[in-house]
Design an enzyme around this catalytic site. Sequence first.
Site, mmCIF file in Angstrom:
data_model
loop_
_atom_site.group_PDB
_atom_site.id
_atom_site.type_symbol
_atom_site.label_atom_id
_atom_site.label_comp_id
_atom_site.label_asym_id
_atom_site.label_seq_id
_atom_site.Cartn_x
_atom_site.Cartn_y
_atom_site.Cartn_z
ATOM 1 N N GLU A 1 -19.337 -1.256 -6.789
ATOM 2 C CA GLU A 1 -20.095 -0.370 -5.885
ATOM 3 C C GLU A 1 -19.212 0.790 -5.489
ATOM 4 O O GLU A 1 -18.023 0.615 -5.194
ATOM 5 C CB GLU A 1 -20.505 -1.068 -4.588
ATOM 6 C CG GLU A 1 -21.621 -2.048 -4.716
ATOM 7 C CD GLU A 1 -22.053 -2.623 -3.358
ATOM 8 O OE1 GLU A 1 -21.820 -1.995 -2.307
ATOM 9 O OE2 GLU A 1 -22.625 -3.724 -3.382
ATOM 10 N N GLU B 1 -19.507 -9.280 -1.235
ATOM 11 C CA GLU B 1 -18.945 -8.949 0.074
ATOM 12 C C GLU B 1 -19.066 -10.071 1.124
ATOM 13 O O GLU B 1 -19.772 -9.934 2.120
ATOM 14 C CB GLU B 1 -19.598 -7.674 0.626
ATOM 15 C CG GLU B 1 -19.382 -6.473 -0.277
ATOM 16 C CD GLU B 1 -19.975 -5.177 0.283
ATOM 17 O OE1 GLU B 1 -20.623 -5.217 1.342
ATOM 18 O OE2 GLU B 1 -19.789 -4.125 -0.348
#
Length: 466
Positions: free
Chosen positions: A356, A163
Site C-alpha cells: 500500500e 496492519e
Amino acid sequence: MKFPEGFIWGAAAASYQIEGGAKVDGKGDSVWDMMCRQPDRVFGAHSGEDSIDHYHRYVEDILLMKKIGLQAYRFSISWPRVLPEGVGSVNEKGLGFYDRLVDKLLEYNIEPYVTLFHWDFPYDLYCRGGWLNPQSSEWFAEYTEVIVEHLSDRVRCWMTLNEPQIYIGLGMLEGVHAPGDKLGLAEVLQAGHNTLLAHGRAVQVIRAYSKSEPVVGYAPTGTIVMPEDDTDEELVEAARKEMFSIKTKTCWNISWWSDPVTLGMYPEDGLKLYADEMPTINTGDFDIIKQPLDFYGANIYNGWTLGRDIEGNIKPLDRAQGNAICANKWPVTPKALYWGPRYYYERYGLPIVVTENGLSNQDWISLDGCVHDPQRIDFTHRYLIQLSRAGLEIPIKGYFHWSVFDNFEWAEGYKERFGMIYVDYKSQERILKDSAYWYSKVISSNGKNLSAFSEIDNQAYEHLFV
Ligand code: IFM
C-alpha cells in the site's frame, strides 16, 4: 528510471471498503457492520453497507483496471461473507463471488493478490471473545483452509493479515476502529499474540493445501524513520534503530508485530516496556508464528526525519512550516519509500512488496467532466523515484497503489478520497482520474517515463517533503 523486469504494478483495495452488499446472499455481519450502526462512531454516520457496490459491479471495475493496465489487483476476502458465523457452515454464494472475481481477473490477465484478513472480523466470533479467545487462531486457520481449498487452483499470491497495529491497536485499545473497544494493554497484547498465531497458522494452511506453488506474505504498517543525510553513517544507524524501537505503551510500532513473524521472537525493548502486560506465550508459539515467507508486504505512507542540531546532536527534525501534506494531514515524505523498504529488508531479509502507498486528496469532478488530481500524480511520482532507488540496493518485487477506487475510509467515512478511480457514491458512476491515465503510462513503460533520482536530488524545496 529503472524497475526490474517482472516488477509487479498493481493497486489495492479491501472488502469492507468497496464491496457493499453487506446484507446480500447470506453474508454474516462483521464488526465493521456493527460499528457503522452505532451513533457517532463514523464520520457523517457513513457506512460500508453499500459502499461502491463492487460486489455487483466487479466486472465493470475489472474492465477499468484493465484500461489502466494493472498487472495485479490486491483485494481482501470478507471472512463473514464466506463463513457467516466465522466458523462452521460455508456460504456458497459468498464464496461464489470470489470465484467470479478471480476468474474475471484471470480472464483479463490481472494477477489476484489475496489478503485473507483486512479488518472485517465476523461479528459472531467477536461475541465469542474475538481475537481474545484462545481459539481465535484456529478459527482463522479454518477460514483460511476454506479459501485456499477453493481458490488456490487459480490464486498464487497471498497475504495473511493487513496492519495488525490498526485493528488491534485502534480497534481494541483506542476504540476508534471496529470493534471499538478500549481494553487494557494486557488484554490487547494477548489479542495481538493470538492474531500473530493466526498469521502463522494461516501460512501453514496455505503451504499445506495450496494447489499451486504459493507466494506468501504479510502486510503490516509502520512509520518510517529517515536520516536527513544519507552519507552520515551514524545518523543512518540511529534512524534504523529508531524505526524499530518501541517507546510507548501503545500498539503503534513495527517490531512487536514483525519480529515474531520473521525472527521468531518479540523485541527486547518491547519485552521490557510491556513487562507488566505480557501475553501468555505457550511453548511452541513462536514455531507457529514464524513461518517461511516469500515477501514482506510493506504498507508505507510517510515517515519522519532524524537530523542533527547545531551542536551535532541527533534529533528529530521539525517539519517545515507549510510542508506538503495530504488531505488527511499526513505528511508527504517520498524518501519513506527508499528508507522503509531498505530498513525492512536489512532487518527481516525478505524481498519487499509495497502492498500500500497512496494519497488522500480532495478530488472532485471538474466542469470539463474530468477528475484532475495533479497532487496524486506528483505524490506517486516522487515516491516511485525513491522506490526505484531502493530497488538498486535491495529486492523490490512490486508496488500496489492505495487505492484503485475511492472508498469507505473506515472511521473517516467517505470524506477522504484515495482512489485513482473517482466514484460518485450516489450514481455509482466511475471516472478514471488523471492519475489513472498517468499510472497507466508508468506501467506500460515499466517506470521508464519517471524522472531519474539524479534529476530531483537536492532540490531547493526538499525541506517541504521531510
Ligand atoms: O484505507 C486504509 C487501508 O484500509 C489500510 N491502510 C491505510 C489505508 C489509508 O488509511
